[in-house]
Design an enzyme around this catalytic site. Structure first.
Site, PDB file in Angstrom:
ATOM      1  N   SER A  39      13.111   5.950 -14.176  1.00 11.49           N
ATOM      2  CA  SER A  39      12.016   6.683 -14.806  1.00 11.49           C
ATOM      3  C   SER A  39      11.923   8.096 -14.236  1.00 11.49           C
ATOM      4  O   SER A  39      11.803   9.077 -14.977  1.00 11.49           O
ATOM      5  CB  SER A  39      10.716   5.912 -14.583  1.00 11.49           C
ATOM      6  OG  SER A  39       9.619   6.750 -14.729  1.00 11.49           O
ATOM      7  N   SER A  40      11.999   8.203 -12.905  1.00 12.42           N
ATOM      8  CA  SER A  40      11.896   9.528 -12.280  1.00 12.42           C
ATOM      9  C   SER A  40      13.057  10.419 -12.685  1.00 12.42           C
ATOM     10  O   SER A  40      12.875  11.618 -12.919  1.00 12.42           O
ATOM     11  CB  SER A  40      11.908   9.423 -10.765  1.00 12.42           C
ATOM     12  OG  SER A  40      10.807   8.731 -10.328  1.00 12.42           O
TER      13      SER A  40
ATOM     14  N   TRP B 158       7.028  -0.006   3.847  1.00 11.80           N
ATOM     15  CA  TRP B 158       7.543   0.670   2.642  1.00 11.80           C
ATOM     16  C   TRP B 158       8.915   1.262   2.913  1.00 11.80           C
ATOM     17  O   TRP B 158       9.618   1.654   1.982  1.00 11.80           O
ATOM     18  CB  TRP B 158       6.558   1.729   2.150  1.00 11.80           C
ATOM     19  CG  TRP B 158       6.690   3.075   2.789  1.00 11.80           C
ATOM     20  CD1 TRP B 158       6.134   3.458   3.969  1.00 11.80           C
ATOM     21  CD2 TRP B 158       7.413   4.213   2.303  1.00 11.80           C
ATOM     22  NE1 TRP B 158       6.481   4.752   4.246  1.00 11.80           N
ATOM     23  CE2 TRP B 158       7.262   5.247   3.240  1.00 11.80           C
ATOM     24  CE3 TRP B 158       8.184   4.465   1.158  1.00 11.80           C
ATOM     25  CZ2 TRP B 158       7.846   6.502   3.087  1.00 11.80           C
ATOM     26  CZ3 TRP B 158       8.764   5.721   1.010  1.00 11.80           C
ATOM     27  CH2 TRP B 158       8.600   6.724   1.963  1.00 11.80           C
TER      28      TRP B 158
ATOM     29  N   TYR C 190       8.721  15.857  -0.007  1.00 11.19           N
ATOM     30  CA  TYR C 190       8.553  17.179  -0.627  1.00 11.19           C
ATOM     31  C   TYR C 190       8.369  17.047  -2.130  1.00 11.19           C
ATOM     32  O   TYR C 190       7.705  17.888  -2.748  1.00 11.19           O
ATOM     33  CB  TYR C 190       9.702  18.112  -0.244  1.00 11.19           C
ATOM     34  CG  TYR C 190       9.533  18.530   1.187  1.00 11.19           C
ATOM     35  CD1 TYR C 190       8.636  19.534   1.524  1.00 11.19           C
ATOM     36  CD2 TYR C 190      10.173  17.851   2.209  1.00 11.19           C
ATOM     37  CE1 TYR C 190       8.403  19.874   2.840  1.00 11.19           C
ATOM     38  CE2 TYR C 190       9.936  18.190   3.540  1.00 11.19           C
ATOM     39  CZ  TYR C 190       9.058  19.205   3.841  1.00 11.19           C
ATOM     40  OH  TYR C 190       8.811  19.525   5.140  1.00 11.19           O
TER      41      TYR C 190
ATOM     42  N   LYS D 295       3.565  30.083   2.783  1.00 10.45           N
ATOM     43  CA  LYS D 295       2.709  29.632   1.679  1.00 10.45           C
ATOM     44  C   LYS D 295       1.237  29.642   2.095  1.00 10.45           C
ATOM     45  O   LYS D 295       0.384  30.144   1.366  1.00 10.45           O
ATOM     46  CB  LYS D 295       3.115  28.235   1.206  1.00 10.45           C
ATOM     47  CG  LYS D 295       4.516  28.189   0.630  1.00 10.45           C
ATOM     48  CD  LYS D 295       4.719  27.002  -0.284  1.00 10.45           C
ATOM     49  CE  LYS D 295       4.016  27.170  -1.604  1.00 10.45           C
ATOM     50  NZ  LYS D 295       4.703  28.034  -2.545  1.00 10.45           N
TER      51      LYS D 295
ATOM     52  N   HIS E 287      13.141  11.878   3.096  1.00 13.65           N
ATOM     53  CA  HIS E 287      12.503  13.132   3.461  1.00 13.65           C
ATOM     54  C   HIS E 287      12.320  14.073   2.283  1.00 13.65           C
ATOM     55  O   HIS E 287      11.222  14.574   2.077  1.00 13.65           O
ATOM     56  CB  HIS E 287      13.113  13.823   4.669  1.00 13.65           C
ATOM     57  CG  HIS E 287      12.089  14.775   5.198  1.00 13.65           C
ATOM     58  ND1 HIS E 287      11.035  14.360   5.970  1.00 13.65           N
ATOM     59  CD2 HIS E 287      11.844  16.069   4.910  1.00 13.65           C
ATOM     60  CE1 HIS E 287      10.214  15.375   6.158  1.00 13.65           C
ATOM     61  NE2 HIS E 287      10.675  16.430   5.529  1.00 13.65           N
TER      62      HIS E 287
ATOM     63  N   SER F 182      -1.624  26.783  -6.021  1.00 18.59           N
ATOM     64  CA  SER F 182      -1.334  28.179  -6.374  1.00 18.59           C
ATOM     65  C   SER F 182      -1.916  28.560  -7.724  1.00 18.59           C
ATOM     66  O   SER F 182      -2.019  29.745  -8.053  1.00 18.59           O
ATOM     67  CB  SER F 182       0.180  28.416  -6.400  1.00 18.59           C
ATOM     68  OG  SER F 182       0.743  28.016  -5.182  1.00 18.59           O
TER      69      SER F 182
ATOM     70  N   ASP G 248       6.251  21.014 -27.059  1.00 16.14           N
ATOM     71  CA  ASP G 248       6.311  19.674 -26.469  1.00 16.14           C
ATOM     72  C   ASP G 248       7.368  19.707 -25.387  1.00 16.14           C
ATOM     73  O   ASP G 248       7.952  20.757 -25.106  1.00 16.14           O
ATOM     74  CB  ASP G 248       6.678  18.608 -27.536  1.00 16.14           C
ATOM     75  CG  ASP G 248       6.206  17.217 -27.115  1.00 16.14           C
ATOM     76  OD1 ASP G 248       6.438  16.844 -25.950  1.00 16.14           O
ATOM     77  OD2 ASP G 248       5.615  16.509 -27.945  1.00 16.14           O
TER      78      ASP G 248
ATOM     79  N   ARG H  10       2.024   1.615  15.021  1.00 18.20           N
ATOM     80  CA  ARG H  10       1.578   1.399  13.648  1.00 18.20           C
ATOM     81  C   ARG H  10       1.988  -0.005  13.199  1.00 18.20           C
ATOM     82  O   ARG H  10       2.787  -0.664  13.852  1.00 18.20           O
ATOM     83  CB  ARG H  10       2.169   2.464  12.724  1.00 18.20           C
ATOM     84  CG  ARG H  10       3.667   2.408  12.597  1.00 18.20           C
ATOM     85  CD  ARG H  10       4.214   3.652  11.935  1.00 18.20           C
ATOM     86  NE  ARG H  10       4.098   3.579  10.487  1.00 18.20           N
ATOM     87  CZ  ARG H  10       4.892   4.252   9.645  1.00 18.20           C
ATOM     88  NH1 ARG H  10       5.852   5.033  10.109  1.00 18.20           N
ATOM     89  NH2 ARG H  10       4.727   4.154   8.351  1.00 18.20           N
TER      90      ARG H  10
ATOM     91  N   HIS I  55       0.850  -1.194   0.000  1.00 18.55           N
ATOM     92  CA  HIS I  55       0.000   0.000   0.000  1.00 18.55           C
ATOM     93  C   HIS I  55       0.891   1.251   0.000  1.00 18.55           C
ATOM     94  O   HIS I  55       0.691   2.169  -0.798  1.00 18.55           O
ATOM     95  CB  HIS I  55      -0.927  -0.010   1.211  1.00 18.55           C
ATOM     96  CG  HIS I  55      -1.606   1.309   1.478  1.00 18.55           C
ATOM     97  ND1 HIS I  55      -2.624   1.781   0.692  1.00 18.55           N
ATOM     98  CD2 HIS I  55      -1.391   2.261   2.416  1.00 18.55           C
ATOM     99  CE1 HIS I  55      -3.015   2.964   1.149  1.00 18.55           C
ATOM    100  NE2 HIS I  55      -2.278   3.286   2.202  1.00 18.55           N
TER     101      HIS I  55
ATOM    102  N   HIS J  41      15.030  13.405  11.500  1.00 21.63           N
ATOM    103  CA  HIS J  41      13.867  13.523  12.397  1.00 21.63           C
ATOM    104  C   HIS J  41      12.970  12.290  12.298  1.00 21.63           C
ATOM    105  O   HIS J  41      12.044  12.149  13.082  1.00 21.63           O
ATOM    106  CB  HIS J  41      13.088  14.829  12.169  1.00 21.63           C
ATOM    107  CG  HIS J  41      12.370  14.937  10.870  1.00 21.63           C
ATOM    108  ND1 HIS J  41      12.185  16.119  10.211  1.00 21.63           N
ATOM    109  CD2 HIS J  41      11.778  14.003  10.094  1.00 21.63           C
ATOM    110  CE1 HIS J  41      11.508  15.908   9.101  1.00 21.63           C
ATOM    111  NE2 HIS J  41      11.253  14.634   9.003  1.00 21.63           N
ATOM    112  N   HIS J  42      13.259  11.416  11.353  1.00 21.66           N
ATOM    113  CA  HIS J  42      12.549  10.134  11.314  1.00 21.66           C
ATOM    114  C   HIS J  42      13.202   9.123  12.247  1.00 21.66           C
ATOM    115  O   HIS J  42      12.776   7.987  12.334  1.00 21.66           O
ATOM    116  CB  HIS J  42      12.546   9.557   9.898  1.00 21.66           C
ATOM    117  CG  HIS J  42      11.816  10.422   8.920  1.00 21.66           C
ATOM    118  ND1 HIS J  42      10.480  10.275   8.655  1.00 21.66           N
ATOM    119  CD2 HIS J  42      12.223  11.461   8.160  1.00 21.66           C
ATOM    120  CE1 HIS J  42      10.105  11.173   7.774  1.00 21.66           C
ATOM    121  NE2 HIS J  42      11.143  11.919   7.450  1.00 21.66           N
TER     122      HIS J  42
ATOM    123  N   GLU K 162      11.882  13.172  -0.555  1.00 21.60           N
ATOM    124  CA  GLU K 162      10.831  12.505  -1.319  1.00 21.60           C
ATOM    125  C   GLU K 162       9.443  13.006  -0.923  1.00 21.60           C
ATOM    126  O   GLU K 162       8.601  13.218  -1.781  1.00 21.60           O
ATOM    127  CB  GLU K 162      10.928  10.985  -1.120  1.00 21.60           C
ATOM    128  CG  GLU K 162       9.747  10.176  -1.632  1.00 21.60           C
ATOM    129  CD  GLU K 162       9.615  10.153  -3.151  1.00 21.60           C
ATOM    130  OE1 GLU K 162      10.596  10.529  -3.834  1.00 21.60           O
ATOM    131  OE2 GLU K 162       8.545   9.756  -3.639  1.00 21.60           O
TER     132      GLU K 162
ATOM    133  N   THR L  45       6.648  27.112   4.960  1.00 18.82           N
ATOM    134  CA  THR L  45       5.344  26.480   4.749  1.00 18.82           C
ATOM    135  C   THR L  45       4.242  27.413   5.231  1.00 18.82           C
ATOM    136  O   THR L  45       3.210  27.569   4.572  1.00 18.82           O
ATOM    137  CB  THR L  45       5.279  25.126   5.480  1.00 18.82           C
ATOM    138  OG1 THR L  45       6.480  24.410   5.205  1.00 18.82           O
ATOM    139  CG2 THR L  45       4.109  24.299   5.007  1.00 18.82           C
TER     140      THR L  45
END
Lengths: 380, 535, 196
Positions: free
Chosen positions: B177-178, B149, B265, B339, B261, B276, B113, B458, B84, B310-311, B263, B336
């Protein structure tokens, strides 16, 4: 959109309403426990401080948004204003949050420094995470034991209509510690990463194989405090709870004395023969706490990872092979070596039980002395 | 504008829709280099994966409806949580955002293009194979990946099932790909802007993707390196993450979160860009503080590289680094916040109307901000000791990813769908979709805050009795949330097939702004072959 | 308003060059990912992450003064990874020492299995900030150890605590975890540690 804001208000009011409840009961269904150590109190207070700051900011920010949503609608015939930049405003709303953050960081830093206390401890306990149980070693007393989930399989598999109060939060042997003493926990793991979490003590410490970390607690109130493994560690991650029993110093000393005595008694037991009935009774107990996690109470297992014991070539084949696999495990599989966890009597009992119950009826048995002999034989 | 077009013309002979055989129809999609085709492919892949991973979430929630082993085994439960997470991150949000970038960036900056059309084709077509590989692990012997994950070592290395290798290769393909997608976006934005489209005139969406592409270039190779280390640890005797050989399991977490991390963002910055675009349209007012919006994205992106630990606040990292990572994480709240304040100021004194894209954008604004608050709480190390790896974290990241990224993607689809296919979607169904999703979303995830605070870890397949009532509520919410997405699917298909019979004008929205609304609806297969005029 | 015609050929060249450059940057980041491994190890030593101690012997200078005013308690702890069938215990569980003085302790190891096994012991010190102040002159963890079935041995450690140990540290733990590396392909510390 107004529905969402009502929802938020509802929740804020709800939280306000339950705060007295939390204060009265110490533990709540909605909030962190206040806990029973100075650190857990600090954490709780810090948590509530940040929470109320966030609520405050939220009320202002969401308030402005909601105001806008209500009063600046096209359906009210509002004509859009033309402004679209203002440097001073930008600076102001970057600086004010920064100041709030500094205000939050100060208490957080102070608590964090208090948590890193390295002064000498009164009691040192090594906590080792295993797939899927905890081992506690009292380094000053040479006492060591495993703490397994004790919730009956019938409750786990819903064969009983009701579940006990401490379903999944109960163990066969809890960790016993005295109150008002500085206890240092040395945390490590035997296989994968685990995490030892007892919310009421304000401790969550990852257990990493090969490395050792410390955490400490000074418990203020006698009682039973429960927690669970917090880092995914495999299939039975959800089934390795932690139970800490905090008792007075006298009770603790008495308990230590008892444990030391039991250790001697267990050593004696391993020289004594047991009858087959004794073996079968003890064997069922050992099987249900140690083997049933993977092989199930009825021995049916969970193939292919965890093979069945019922009718298996191990449990119906030569007994020496059966003893060997229980003592030494099987490399490359989840079958661990129980030699160092179980006494000779336990192993004799569980082998006898597995060969004569769970749908097997081999008829043979093995006694404590033979296990002792098997251990010696292996060594040579 | 009468310059001779040389290179571009060769792509222009082809117009789709006239293929006669099935083979030709398939070949059109397999060999296409058109940014609109590729955008469409990305979006459909993402949509498909959304239902796959969403179905997994419903299996998880079904198991958690009541305590006791009831529905799926703990082993399968772990596979579900792992897949998931992996599919939602790599298979839903990232492809959807890349699809939007493919469709919109050339239209928004006035380019004919993407800069590298063939590379674009490859970047997309790697993905279906990556996901086939990943999902095939359910059908090979042994369990599918079952370690979350985040695939922490050594659970995923020495203790991982054989299918882990499939996952590693799938991640390599997704990463490749990315990276190619990111290169393409950077090259497009730097080189293909219409004359006069200076950087500070670019729409915020293009800006947000421009920065995100640099983030991707910085982190995807690190992830690739990290999983390669896993692979060599598993099979070739290296010991990067194995203490026995001088390695360190904690190193894995550092490498993973160095990727992980930024990621998150990558998943949220383009969403910021989308919001926006949408808020000004339906506020009929220019975006407030354009420059600061752009700066804020840059600051967030830079900071995202220095907050990863921080993880890992409970892993026993030293006090000094805990303090550093706590302060750095807290500071992210400043850009943040800027924004959020700018978005609010954009709406303030505007002339608001509440079409479906706007509803999702406002939903984003409220719930993402809410997730930001729990994020701020999580940054505080001492408190994080209690929150870490509990349902509080689960609640937090679903508020920022589901009601953040996914809401923005849905808003974007409602917003631009009329441009893409030339018909208006059904507004009534759109509103039903929004309200049911929001209801389901909050019922599901709000109570998870309580569960986490009260001590529920979790990734557990069964739980103590005290957590029962909130889990039931969450499961009910999850089903509302899950099934209301069928309305979305139905609405999208109905719109594409023109069943709503309401043709979209070129401008579509009253408060429209930007180049994409200057081309016809549906957008022709080739747009801006001649660069537009920009004043 | 820019009205100059676009030079498509030049633009195409520019795009190609940029794509190459970005591709190289991506490769660079892959390299950086691998570079993070040695960077991490250096950081570990500097900040005591995971309580890692020196992997090569550090010489003890007998002429250095001993800080007699201070006592530090050191506790010794052992673990056997994956419950490997060895006995592995400290012969002394706890000692009190002065910073600066040299100490000799030993660990007992016995192979309880029925075959020869090779092991590697991994040290870890807590609190982490004390790790770099525990300096080993001789340690069984510098090399692999091997025992035949049933054999046993005492394994020595020679170490001192340096006088810079932060004041707030009064108690520290030295832990060894023993790993079975009999079947590992590439082993750490293939060359035996010598006093440098």
């Amino acid at each position: 959109m107004r529905l969402i804001s009502y929802w938020r208000w509802f929740v804020s009011v709800l939280l306000l309403a339950i705060t007295p409840y939390a204060l009265a009961h110490g533990e709540s269904k909605f909030n962190l426990p206040k806990g029973v150590t100075p650190i857990s109190h600090d954490i709780y207070d810090l948590h509530m401080t940040i929470f109320w700051i966030c609520v405050g900011i939220g009320v202002i920010v969401f308030g402005v948004m909601i105001y806008t949503l209500i009063y600046h609608r096209k359906s009210r015939g509002v004509k859009p204003a033309q402004f679209h930049e203002h440097t001073l405003v930008e600076i102001v709303w970057a600086v004010i949050p920064l100041l709030i953050l500094v205000a939050m960081a100060i208490p957080a830093t102070l608590v964090l420094i208090r948590m890193n206390d390295t002064t000498e401890a009164d009691i040192n306990i090594k906590v080792t995470g295993y797939q899927w149980k905890w081992q506690y070693e009292y380094l000053d007393h040479g006492i060591s034991y495993f703490s397994n989930l004790s919730t009956p399989r019938d409750e786990l598999e819903n064969r009983k209509p009701t579940k006990g109060q401490w379903y999944l939060l109960e163990v066969d042997k809890p960790l016993v510690v005295p109150i008002h003493k500085k206890i240092r926990f040395l945390v490590t793991a035997n296989d994968v990463v685990h995490s030892w979490w007892v919310p009421s003590l304000g401790i969550k410490r990852d257990a990493i194989p090969g490395f050792i970390y410390e955490a400490w607690a000074r418990i203020e109130k006698p009682g039973t405090y429960r927690g669970q493994c917090a880092e995914l560690c495999g299939v039975n991650h959800g089934f390795m709870p932690i139970v800490v029993k905090a008792v007075t110093e006298e009770e603790y000393n008495k308990w230590i004395a008892e444990q030391t005595q039991q250790k001697t008694a267990a050593a004696q037991l391993s020289t004594k023969s047991l009858t087959k009935d004794e073996l079968m009774t003890l064997g069922k107990k050992v099987h249900d706490t140690n083997c049933a996690v993977c092989h199930k109470v009825d021995g049916s297992g969970m193939p292919p990872a965890f093979p069945a014991i019922t009718g298996s070539h191990i449990a119906t084949g030569p007994i020496a092979k059966h003893i060997d696999i229980v003592l030494n495990g099987k490399l490359g599989t989840a079958m661990q070596a129980f030699g160092s966890q179980l006494s000779d009597a336990d192993i004799a009992a569980v082998v006898t039980y597995q060969r004569n119950a769970l749908g097997n009826s081999k008829g043979d048995m093995v006694n404590t002395q033979e296990i002792k002999a098997a251990r010696v034989k292996e060594k040579n | 504008m009468a310059e001779v077009i040389t290179h571009e013309t060769e792509h222009h002979h082809y117009e789709p829709g006239h293929e006669k055989t099935l083979g030709a129809k398939i070949a059109r999609w397999v060999f296409t280099t058109n940014h609109k085709d590729i955008g469409t492919l990305y979006l459909w892949l993402s949509f498909l994966m959304f239902f796959v991973a969403g179905g997994m979430a419903l299996l998880i929630r079904t198991e958690l409806f009541m305590p006791g082993a009831r529905f799926i085994s703990p082993e399968f439960f772990n596979q579900m949580t792992t897949m998931h997470g992996l599919i939602m991150v790599f298979g839903v949000v990232m492809p959807a955002l890349t699809g939007l970038a493919n469709w919109q960036i050339p239209l928004m900056i006035g380019a004919p293009d993407m800069a590298l059309p063939r590379l674009n084709n490859w970047s997309f077509w790697l993905l279906p194979f990556a996901f086939l590989l990943l999902i095939s692990t359910f059908f090979i012997e042994g369990p599918a990946p079952n370690f979350g994950w985040t695939f922490y070592a050594p659970l995923s290395t020495q203790y991982g099932p054989p299918s882990t290798d499939f996952m590693i290769f799938a991640i390599h393909l997704m990463g490749l790909s990315s990276i190619m997608g990111a290169i393409n976006i950077i090259a497009t934005i730097i080189n293909m802007r219409a004359p006069g489209m200076s950087y500070m005139k670019m729409p915020v969406f293009a800006w947000s993707w421009f920065i995100t592409a640099f983030l991707l270039l910085g982190i995807m190779p690190v992830l690739a390196g990290c999983v390669t280390m896993m692979l060599t640890d598993r099979h070739f005797g290296t010991s990067f993450f194995n203490a026995a050989g001088g390695g360190d399991p904690l190193l894995f977490q550092h490498l993973f979160w160095f990727f992980g991390h930024p990621e998150v963002y990558v998943l949220i910055l383009p969403a910021f860009g989308i919001i926006s675009e949408i808020l000004p349209t339906f506020s009929r007012k220019k975006i407030f503080g354009y420059r600061f919006m752009v700066y804020a994205i840059v600051v967030i992106a830079v900071l995202s590289y220095v907050v990863w630990a921080h993880h890992m606040f409970t892993t026993g990292i030293p006090l000094a680094s805990e303090l550093f990572f706590m302060y750095a994480t807290m500071i992210i709240a400043v850009p943040t916040g800027v924004k959020v304040f700018n978005w609010t100021a954009t709406m303030f004194k505007g002339s608001l109307s509440f079409e479906t894209p706007m509803l999702f954008a406002i939903g984003f604004l409220f719930m993402f901000t809410f997730g930001g608050f729990s994020g701020l709480m999580l940054a505080i190390v001492p408190a994080d000791v209690q929150y870490q790896d509990s349902y509080f974290v689960v609640a937090h990241f679903h508020y920022v990813l589901m009601s953040g990224s996914v809401y923005a993607i849905m808003a974007a689809i409602y917003y631009w769908l009329p441009k893409w296919c030339g018909y208006m979607y059904c507004e009534k169904l759109g509103k039903w979709h929004f309200w049911l999703t929001t209801l389901g979303m909050n019922i599901t995830f709000f109570v998870m805050h309580f569960l986490g605070l009260a001590g529920m870890p979790r990734r557990i397949p069964d739980y103590p009795l005290q957590f029962e009532d909130f889990n039931r509520i969450a499961t009910i919410g999850a089903f509302i949330l899950g099934f209301s997405q069928l309305i979305f699917l139905y609405n999208v298909i109905k719109t594409i097939r023109g069943k709503n019979r309401v043709k979209a004008s070129a401008e579509v929205w009253e408060g429209h702004h930007g180049l994409e609304w200057t081309v016809a609806s549906p957008a022709p297969y080739h747009t801006f072959s001649t660069p537009p005029k920009i004043d | 308003m820019n009205n100059q015609p676009i030079d498509y050929a030049a633009r195409q060249r520019k795009i190609r060059r940029l794509a190459m450059l970005l591709g190289l940057a991506a490769f660079g980041m892959l390299g950086f990912g691998y570079l993070l491994v040695p960077i991490y190890n250096v950081m570990c030593k500097a900040f005591g992450i995971n309580g890692k101690t020196n992997e090569q012997p550090i010489a003890y200078n007998a002429a250095d003064p001993v800080d007699k005013s201070r006592w530090v308690t050191i506790e010794f702890v052992t673990s056997r990874n994956n419950q490997m069938p060895w006995e592995f215990n400290p012969l002394v569980k706890k000692i009190r020492v002065h910073p600066g003085e040299i100490n000799r302790i030993a660990f007992y190891a016995k192979n309880d299995s029925d075959h020869e096994m090779m092991v590697q012991a991994i040290p870890s010190v807590t609190p982490g900030l004390a790790a770099k102040h525990l300096k080993k002159t001789e340690c069984f963890c510098f090399t692999q150890q091997s025992l035949k079935a049933g054999e046993s041995m005492d394994m020595p450690v020679l170490f001192h605590i340096d006088r810079d140990l932060p004041k707030e540290v009064n108690e520290m733990t030295l832990s060894y975890t023993m790993f079975d590396i009999t079947h590992m392909k590439h082993k750490k510390n293939a060359n035996a540690g010598k006093i440098s």
